[in-house]
Design a protein around this motif. Structure first.
Motif, PDB file in Angstrom:
ATOM      1  N   ALA A  10       0.814  -1.221   0.000  1.00 20.96           N
ATOM      2  CA  ALA A  10       0.000   0.000   0.000  1.00 20.96           C
ATOM      3  C   ALA A  10       0.842   1.263   0.000  1.00 20.96           C
ATOM      4  CB  ALA A  10      -0.937  -0.005   1.206  1.00 20.96           C
ATOM      5  N   ALA A  11       1.935   1.280   0.751  1.00 13.90           N
ATOM      6  CA  ALA A  11       2.758   2.493   0.825  1.00 13.90           C
ATOM      7  C   ALA A  11       3.318   2.859  -0.544  1.00 13.90           C
ATOM      8  CB  ALA A  11       3.878   2.303   1.837  1.00 13.90           C
ATOM      9  N   LYS A  12       3.767   1.853  -1.293  1.00 15.03           N
ATOM     10  CA  LYS A  12       4.299   2.107  -2.627  1.00 15.03           C
ATOM     11  C   LYS A  12       3.185   2.491  -3.590  1.00 15.03           C
ATOM     12  CE  LYS A  12       7.930   2.266  -5.282  1.00 15.03           C
ATOM     13  NZ  LYS A  12       9.050   3.183  -4.978  1.00 15.03           N
ATOM     14  N   LEU A  13       2.030   1.874  -3.446  1.00 14.42           N
ATOM     15  CA  LEU A  13       0.879   2.229  -4.267  1.00 14.42           C
ATOM     16  C   LEU A  13       0.542   3.704  -4.082  1.00 14.42           C
ATOM     17  CD1 LEU A  13      -1.682   1.728  -5.965  1.00 14.42           C
ATOM     18  CD2 LEU A  13      -2.783   0.873  -3.887  1.00 14.42           C
ATOM     19  N   VAL A  14       0.496   4.144  -2.840  1.00 13.76           N
ATOM     20  CA  VAL A  14       0.180   5.544  -2.547  1.00 13.76           C
ATOM     21  C   VAL A  14       1.280   6.469  -3.059  1.00 13.76           C
ATOM     22  CG1 VAL A  14      -0.078   7.202  -0.647  1.00 13.76           C
ATOM     23  CG2 VAL A  14      -1.351   5.052  -0.620  1.00 13.76           C
ATOM     24  N   ASP A  33       2.745  10.662  -6.811  1.00 14.82           N
ATOM     25  CA  ASP A  33       3.624  11.167  -7.866  1.00 14.82           C
ATOM     26  C   ASP A  33       2.824  11.500  -9.115  1.00 14.82           C
ATOM     27  OD1 ASP A  33       5.841  10.902  -6.258  1.00 14.82           O
ATOM     28  OD2 ASP A  33       6.507   9.001  -7.161  1.00 14.82           O
ATOM     29  N   TRP A  34       1.914  10.596  -9.491  1.00 20.29           N
ATOM     30  CA  TRP A  34       1.074  10.832 -10.663  1.00 20.29           C
ATOM     31  C   TRP A  34       0.179  12.045 -10.447  1.00 20.29           C
ATOM     32  CZ3 TRP A  34      -4.281  10.777 -10.669  1.00 20.29           C
ATOM     33  CH2 TRP A  34      -4.881  10.951 -11.927  1.00 20.29           C
ATOM     34  N   ALA A  35      -0.461  12.109  -9.284  1.00 20.74           N
ATOM     35  CA  ALA A  35      -1.404  13.203  -9.007  1.00 20.74           C
ATOM     36  C   ALA A  35      -0.712  14.556  -9.037  1.00 20.74           C
ATOM     37  CB  ALA A  35      -2.076  12.972  -7.656  1.00 20.74           C
ATOM     38  N   GLU A  36       0.469  14.630  -8.453  1.00 15.49           N
ATOM     39  CA  GLU A  36       1.194  15.902  -8.420  1.00 15.49           C
ATOM     40  C   GLU A  36       1.667  16.324  -9.814  1.00 15.49           C
ATOM     41  OE1 GLU A  36       2.127  18.410  -6.229  1.00 15.49           O
ATOM     42  OE2 GLU A  36       0.434  17.565  -5.133  1.00 15.49           O
ATOM     43  N   SER A  37       1.954  15.334 -10.660  1.00 16.90           N
ATOM     44  CA  SER A  37       2.461  15.654 -11.996  1.00 16.90           C
ATOM     45  C   SER A  37       1.356  16.018 -12.974  1.00 16.90           C
ATOM     46  CB  SER A  37       3.272  14.479 -12.550  1.00 16.90           C
ATOM     47  OG  SER A  37       2.429  13.365 -12.814  1.00 16.90           O
ATOM     48  N   THR A  38       0.141  15.643 -12.674  1.00 16.37           N
ATOM     49  CA  THR A  38      -0.954  15.865 -13.621  1.00 16.37           C
ATOM     50  C   THR A  38      -2.037  16.809 -13.114  1.00 16.37           C
ATOM     51  OG1 THR A  38      -2.143  13.907 -12.802  1.00 16.37           O
ATOM     52  CG2 THR A  38      -0.626  13.585 -14.646  1.00 16.37           C
ATOM     53  N   SER A  39      -2.094  17.025 -11.804  1.00 11.22           N
ATOM     54  CA  SER A  39      -3.187  17.789 -11.215  1.00 11.22           C
ATOM     55  C   SER A  39      -2.957  19.291 -11.333  1.00 11.22           C
ATOM     56  CB  SER A  39      -3.359  17.396  -9.747  1.00 11.22           C
ATOM     57  OG  SER A  39      -4.323  18.224  -9.122  1.00 11.22           O
ATOM     58  N   GLN A  40      -4.047  20.039 -11.406  1.00 12.13           N
ATOM     59  CA  GLN A  40      -3.999  21.498 -11.371  1.00 12.13           C
ATOM     60  C   GLN A  40      -4.232  22.015  -9.955  1.00 12.13           C
ATOM     61  OE1 GLN A  40      -3.163  23.212 -14.194  1.00 12.13           O
ATOM     62  NE2 GLN A  40      -2.904  21.142 -15.027  1.00 12.13           N
ATOM     63  N   ARG A  41      -4.208  21.116  -9.003  1.00 16.12           N
ATOM     64  CA  ARG A  41      -4.449  21.490  -7.608  1.00 16.12           C
ATOM     65  C   ARG A  41      -3.397  22.497  -7.144  1.00 16.12           C
ATOM     66  NH1 ARG A  41      -2.160  19.869  -2.982  1.00 16.12           N
ATOM     67  NH2 ARG A  41      -3.386  19.814  -1.058  1.00 16.12           N
ATOM     68  N   SER A  42      -3.845  23.534  -6.427  1.00 21.76           N
ATOM     69  CA  SER A  42      -2.927  24.534  -5.886  1.00 21.76           C
ATOM     70  C   SER A  42      -2.519  24.158  -4.469  1.00 21.76           C
ATOM     71  CB  SER A  42      -3.582  25.916  -5.885  1.00 21.76           C
ATOM     72  OG  SER A  42      -4.753  25.905  -5.092  1.00 21.76           O
ATOM     73  N   GLY A  43      -1.426  24.720  -4.022  1.00 21.87           N
ATOM     74  CA  GLY A  43      -0.973  24.449  -2.665  1.00 21.87           C
ATOM     75  C   GLY A  43       0.102  23.392  -2.627  1.00 21.87           C
ATOM     76  N   PRO A  44       0.673  23.164  -1.450  1.00 22.77           N
ATOM     77  CA  PRO A  44       1.742  22.176  -1.313  1.00 22.77           C
ATOM     78  C   PRO A  44       1.224  20.756  -1.503  1.00 22.77           C
ATOM     79  CG  PRO A  44       1.043  22.956   0.843  1.00 22.77           C
ATOM     80  CD  PRO A  44       0.338  23.814  -0.172  1.00 22.77           C
ATOM     81  N   PRO A  45       2.099  19.828  -1.861  1.00 18.72           N
ATOM     82  CA  PRO A  45       1.669  18.428  -2.021  1.00 18.72           C
ATOM     83  C   PRO A  45       1.104  17.871  -0.717  1.00 18.72           C
ATOM     84  CG  PRO A  45       3.875  18.763  -2.913  1.00 18.72           C
ATOM     85  CD  PRO A  45       3.529  20.009  -2.163  1.00 18.72           C
ATOM     86  N   VAL A  46       0.127  17.020  -0.852  1.00 25.19           N
ATOM     87  CA  VAL A  46      -0.406  16.322   0.319  1.00 25.19           C
ATOM     88  C   VAL A  46       0.672  15.357   0.821  1.00 25.19           C
ATOM     89  CG1 VAL A  46      -2.135  14.646   1.100  1.00 25.19           C
ATOM     90  CG2 VAL A  46      -2.793  16.521  -0.426  1.00 25.19           C
ATOM     91  N   PRO A  47       0.984  15.345   2.112  1.00 28.02           N
ATOM     92  CA  PRO A  47       1.985  14.405   2.623  1.00 28.02           C
ATOM     93  C   PRO A  47       1.603  12.956   2.335  1.00 28.02           C
ATOM     94  CG  PRO A  47       1.505  16.094   4.258  1.00 28.02           C
ATOM     95  CD  PRO A  47       0.486  16.253   3.158  1.00 28.02           C
ATOM     96  N   HIS A  48       2.597  12.148   2.065  1.00 30.92           N
ATOM     97  CA  HIS A  48       2.368  10.740   1.779  1.00 30.92           C
ATOM     98  C   HIS A  48       1.543  10.071   2.863  1.00 30.92           C
ATOM     99  CE1 HIS A  48       3.451   6.413   1.881  1.00 30.92           C
ATOM    100  NE2 HIS A  48       3.483   6.515   0.560  1.00 30.92           N
ATOM    101  N   GLY A  49       1.864  10.347   4.121  1.00 33.33           N
ATOM    102  CA  GLY A  49       1.158   9.712   5.229  1.00 33.33           C
ATOM    103  C   GLY A  49      -0.315  10.068   5.293  1.00 33.33           C
ATOM    104  N   VAL A  50      -0.649  11.278   4.877  1.00 32.37           N
ATOM    105  CA  VAL A  50      -2.050  11.708   4.878  1.00 32.37           C
ATOM    106  C   VAL A  50      -2.837  10.932   3.825  1.00 32.37           C
ATOM    107  CG1 VAL A  50      -3.610  13.648   4.410  1.00 32.37           C
ATOM    108  CG2 VAL A  50      -1.536  13.997   5.785  1.00 32.37           C
ATOM    109  N   LEU A  51      -2.258  10.813   2.633  1.00 32.50           N
ATOM    110  CA  LEU A  51      -2.942  10.062   1.579  1.00 32.50           C
ATOM    111  C   LEU A  51      -3.008   8.580   1.928  1.00 32.50           C
ATOM    112  CD1 LEU A  51      -4.310  10.108  -1.173  1.00 32.50           C
ATOM    113  CD2 LEU A  51      -2.060   9.879  -2.240  1.00 32.50           C
ATOM    114  N   LEU A  52      -1.956   8.052   2.541  1.00 31.76           N
ATOM    115  CA  LEU A  52      -1.953   6.644   2.941  1.00 31.76           C
ATOM    116  C   LEU A  52      -3.035   6.370   3.973  1.00 31.76           C
ATOM    117  CD1 LEU A  52      -0.621   3.844   2.776  1.00 31.76           C
ATOM    118  CD2 LEU A  52       0.966   4.596   4.564  1.00 31.76           C
ATOM    119  N   ASP A  53      -3.186   7.257   4.954  1.00 32.24           N
ATOM    120  CA  ASP A  53      -4.231   7.086   5.969  1.00 32.24           C
ATOM    121  C   ASP A  53      -5.618   7.135   5.330  1.00 32.24           C
ATOM    122  OD1 ASP A  53      -2.380   6.830   7.989  1.00 32.24           O
ATOM    123  OD2 ASP A  53      -2.558   8.905   8.683  1.00 32.24           O
ATOM    124  N   ALA A  54      -5.807   8.049   4.382  1.00 37.59           N
ATOM    125  CA  ALA A  54      -7.095   8.147   3.696  1.00 37.59           C
ATOM    126  C   ALA A  54      -7.376   6.881   2.898  1.00 37.59           C
ATOM    127  CB  ALA A  54      -7.106   9.366   2.780  1.00 37.59           C
TER     128      ALA A  54
END
Length: 228
Positions: A59-63, A68-89
């Motif tokens: 799961a950690a590698k999946l996240v 990496d994909w989301a940050e490279s393709t998203s138009q989202r503003s602001g700093p990247p979401v921490p890995h641990g936050v996305l992993l918990d979600a």
């Protein structure tokens, strides 16, 4: 029996099985949980086809791959979401539903029952955390066929480290030299060879998007039932 042939004169006494991509096509539920967690964190969903190429290292590698994909393709503003936050979600979403979209691959039950009736000991060795592994095994009626389970959090080490495979052998009371690992990825092959056992692989699995035919399996089959 094809797996016996991999051991030569040594009798086959145990078989260890990976879970995702080997016994169960779990990507539909993994993708649904991944998309839900990405959207929760302000990113677009990745979709099942893309997630299928990210699965195979836990799961950690999946996240990590999803982020990496989301940050490279998203138009989202602001700093990247921490890995641990996305992993918990992701863990929260996956805990809510880890099996409703998943399916056993054809021939799994019949083959496992065949080996069990032949007196061969069976175990599941996966990089998926135990808290997700046991409910999936129960959902598909595999608990009695795979009484020993070594998950990605059972030990400090995970595949491709050989420790989980050797731990399963110890719990089964068999030697690695009488055991075959069955999986779908280079992690399974590398762990098996490091543990001193051959590796059989199915061609239909995940292997994080790379061709499994190039990974050095001792046996490669196109359907699970032909391992018998």
């Amino acid at each position: 029996m094809k797996l016996q042939q991999l051991l030569g004169e040594a009798p086959l006494k145990a078989i260890l099985f990976d879970l995702d991509g080997t016994l169960v096509d779990s990507v539909p539920d993994l993708a649904a949980a991944m998309d839900a967690s990405l959207i929760h964190c302000g990113y677009p969903g990745a979709g099942e086809e893309r997630v299928r190429t990210w699965v195979g290292n836990g799961a950690a590698k999946l996240v990590e791959r999803a982020l990496d994909w989301a940050e490279s393709t998203s138009q989202r503003s602001g700093p990247p979401v921490p890995h641990g936050v996305l992993l918990d979600a992701f863990y929260l979403a996956y805990a809510e539903d880890s099996s409703s979209r998943s399916q056993l691959f054809p021939g799994v039950i019949a083959a496992l029952e065949y080996w069990q009736q032949a007196g061969i000991k069976l175990a599941c060795v996966t990089n998926k955390p135990e808290r997700f592994t046991h409910p999936i095994l129960a959902e598909f009626g595999l608990q009695s066929l795979l009484p020993v389970v070594v998950g990605g959090d059972t030990l400090a080490q995970r595949k491709p480290d050989p420790a989980p495979l050797l731990h399963a052998c110890e719990r089964l009371g068999v030697a690695a030299g009488n055991t075959v690992m069955v999986g779908d990825s280079s992690n399974d092959i590398d762990a098996a060879h490091a543990a001193g056992m051959p590796a059989a692989c199915v061609s239909y699995g995940y292997n994080h998007g790379a061709p499994i035919a190039e990974a050095g399996a001792d046996l490669l089959v196109d359907d699970f039932g032909s391992l018998r």
